[in-house]
Scaffold this motif. Structure first.
Motif, PDB file in Angstrom:
ATOM      1  N   SER A 118     -14.910  14.009 -30.512  1.00  0.00           N
ATOM      2  CA  SER A 118     -14.485  14.109 -29.113  1.00  0.00           C
ATOM      3  C   SER A 118     -13.431  13.066 -28.772  1.00  0.00           C
ATOM      4  CB  SER A 118     -15.685  13.976 -28.176  1.00  0.00           C
ATOM      5  OG  SER A 118     -16.298  12.699 -28.290  1.00  0.00           O
ATOM      6  N   HIS A 140     -12.424  19.742 -32.453  1.00  0.00           N
ATOM      7  CA  HIS A 140     -13.316  20.679 -31.772  1.00  0.00           C
ATOM      8  C   HIS A 140     -14.676  20.629 -32.481  1.00  0.00           C
ATOM      9  CE1 HIS A 140      -9.902  21.999 -29.528  1.00  0.00           C
ATOM     10  NE2 HIS A 140      -9.263  22.396 -30.615  1.00  0.00           N
ATOM     11  N   ALA A 194     -13.703  14.229 -24.713  1.00  0.00           N
ATOM     12  CA  ALA A 194     -12.948  15.397 -25.174  1.00  0.00           C
ATOM     13  C   ALA A 194     -11.886  15.819 -24.166  1.00  0.00           C
ATOM     14  CB  ALA A 194     -13.901  16.546 -25.481  1.00  0.00           C
ATOM     15  N   GLY A 232      -9.974  17.654 -27.238  1.00  0.00           N
ATOM     16  CA  GLY A 232     -11.008  18.255 -28.058  1.00  0.00           C
ATOM     17  C   GLY A 232     -11.980  19.070 -27.219  1.00  0.00           C
TER      18      GLY A 232
END
Length: 361
Positions: free
Chosen positions: A227, A232, A255, A260
């Motif tokens: 993150s 991902h 993220a 992400g």
């Protein structure tokens, strides 16, 4: 930098009218220019730009304490030191330093990694296994930290609760590094992210799937590092094995800043589809009661890494496992579980673990 320095030397010779400057101009200048152009155009020649950072004295307890820039700095520094060692360039810049390695949980790879790294960098080590110190038995964590901090320049701890390594850091007066606790495994994350970048050539945008019990150190730490660095992250597991909701919420914030994503799914086919990295770990950690084996095997067998999982992933997907792995019956525990439950493997099949065509780390 070396090429730039040589160009400066050449320029100085020309300006001073030195007699060899003509010879340099004929053959050396074109070569220097071509090398400089080649290096500037080769993204793999340099690691990603490494800004000057001073992390001296910092503890390394969890990657929650580090910014994405600091984590990338450590990855780039690791790549640089690795390159120098392979090329035979000494990296022993810490001669005269000594570190204590506390292992309440024994290990093959973590111990060897720390001892070899310390030796390569010029440091001495003292290994303290569960029978080699009085930590937590005749001496408190705080008192142990104070004593070791006066003798050593740094302390590594591999063991149980995160609160132990946090207390060591509080009282040691020297840097403390987390070699694994129940909750976090930050040094493994540096190794994994460096491996992913070496194998795939990038980190941002990589789909990283962790299969199995995602509640503990590997699941937690992978979610944090992914993150923060723009990967991902997918935890593919039964719902009761999902990471802590509070940590998930914290990582979702990381993220958002990195680009992400965090995904939690029970669906193996959807979770692993198009993955760049498939990762797993043993289903029962050291120190957990023997009774949990039956429950874990029943719950997590559908989340085993198999040929079908790797086929469903991306064409160039790699397989990661921090090891040891139960992929056959050639270990004491593996043979025992095979006898008790009629199985031949657990978190990964022998075919994937030993398939030469599958990239593994």
């Amino acid at each position: 930098e070396v090429v730039d320095d040589l160009l400066q030397v050449f320029l100085g010779l020309v300006l001073s009218g030195h007699p060899i400057s003509r010879a340099w101009q004929v053959w050396l200048l074109p070569w220097l220019r071509s090398q400089k152009k080649k290096m500037e155009g080769n993204k793999n020649f340099y690691t990603e730009e490494r800004p000057i950072m001073n992390l001296k004295g910092r503890h390394f307890l969890t990657l929650k304490d580090y910014t994405p820039e600091e984590i990338m700095y450590l990855l780039n520094l690791s790549a640089e030191v690795k390159r120098k060692k392979k090329e035979g360039i000494p990296v022993d810049n810490y001669r005269g330093k000594n570190v204590a390695l506390i292992f309440e949980k024994t290990s093959t790879r973590t111990r060897c990694s720390f001892e070899v790294a310390a030796h390569d960098m010029g440091m001495g080590t003292t290994y303290l296994d569960p029978s080699g110190s009085q930590i937590g038995k005749k001496e408190s964590i705080a008192d142990t930290a104070r004593v070791l901090g006066r003798i050593y320049d740094g302390i590594e701890y591999r063991g149980f609760g995160q609160e132990i390594v946090e207390e060591l850091a509080k009282y040691a007066g020297v840097p403390v590094w987390n070699g694994l606790t129940n909750e976090y495994h930050p040094t493994q994350m540096l190794a994994d992210m460096l491996t992913v970048r070496e194998q795939l050539g990038r980190l941002k945008g990589v789909k990283f799937v962790y299969m199995g019990d995602a509640r503990y150190n590997m699941g937690n730490s992978l979610m944090i590092v992914c993150s923060k660095l723009g990967l991902h992250f997918v935890a593919c597991a039964p719902k009761k094995y999902f990471p802590n909701p509070e940590l998930v919420a914290q990582c979702e914030e990381y993220a958002k800043a990195s680009g992400g994503t965090i995904t939690l799914t029970e669906n193996v086919e959807e979770g692993t589809r198009g993955a760049d990295v498939i990762c797993t770990d043993v289903w029962v950690s050291m120190g957990e009661p023997d009774e949990v084996w039956e429950e874990r095997i029943r719950d997590l067998t559908p989340y085993k890494v198999t040929s079908a999982v790797m086929k469903n992933a991306g064409e160039k997907a790699i397989f990661l496992h921090c090891l040891p792995s139960f992929h056959d019956l050639k270990t004491k525990i593996g043979a025992e579980m095979g006898k008790r439950f009629g199985i031949t493997d657990m978190e990964v099949t022998d075919a994937i673990r030993n398939d030469a065509s599958t990239k593994k780390s």
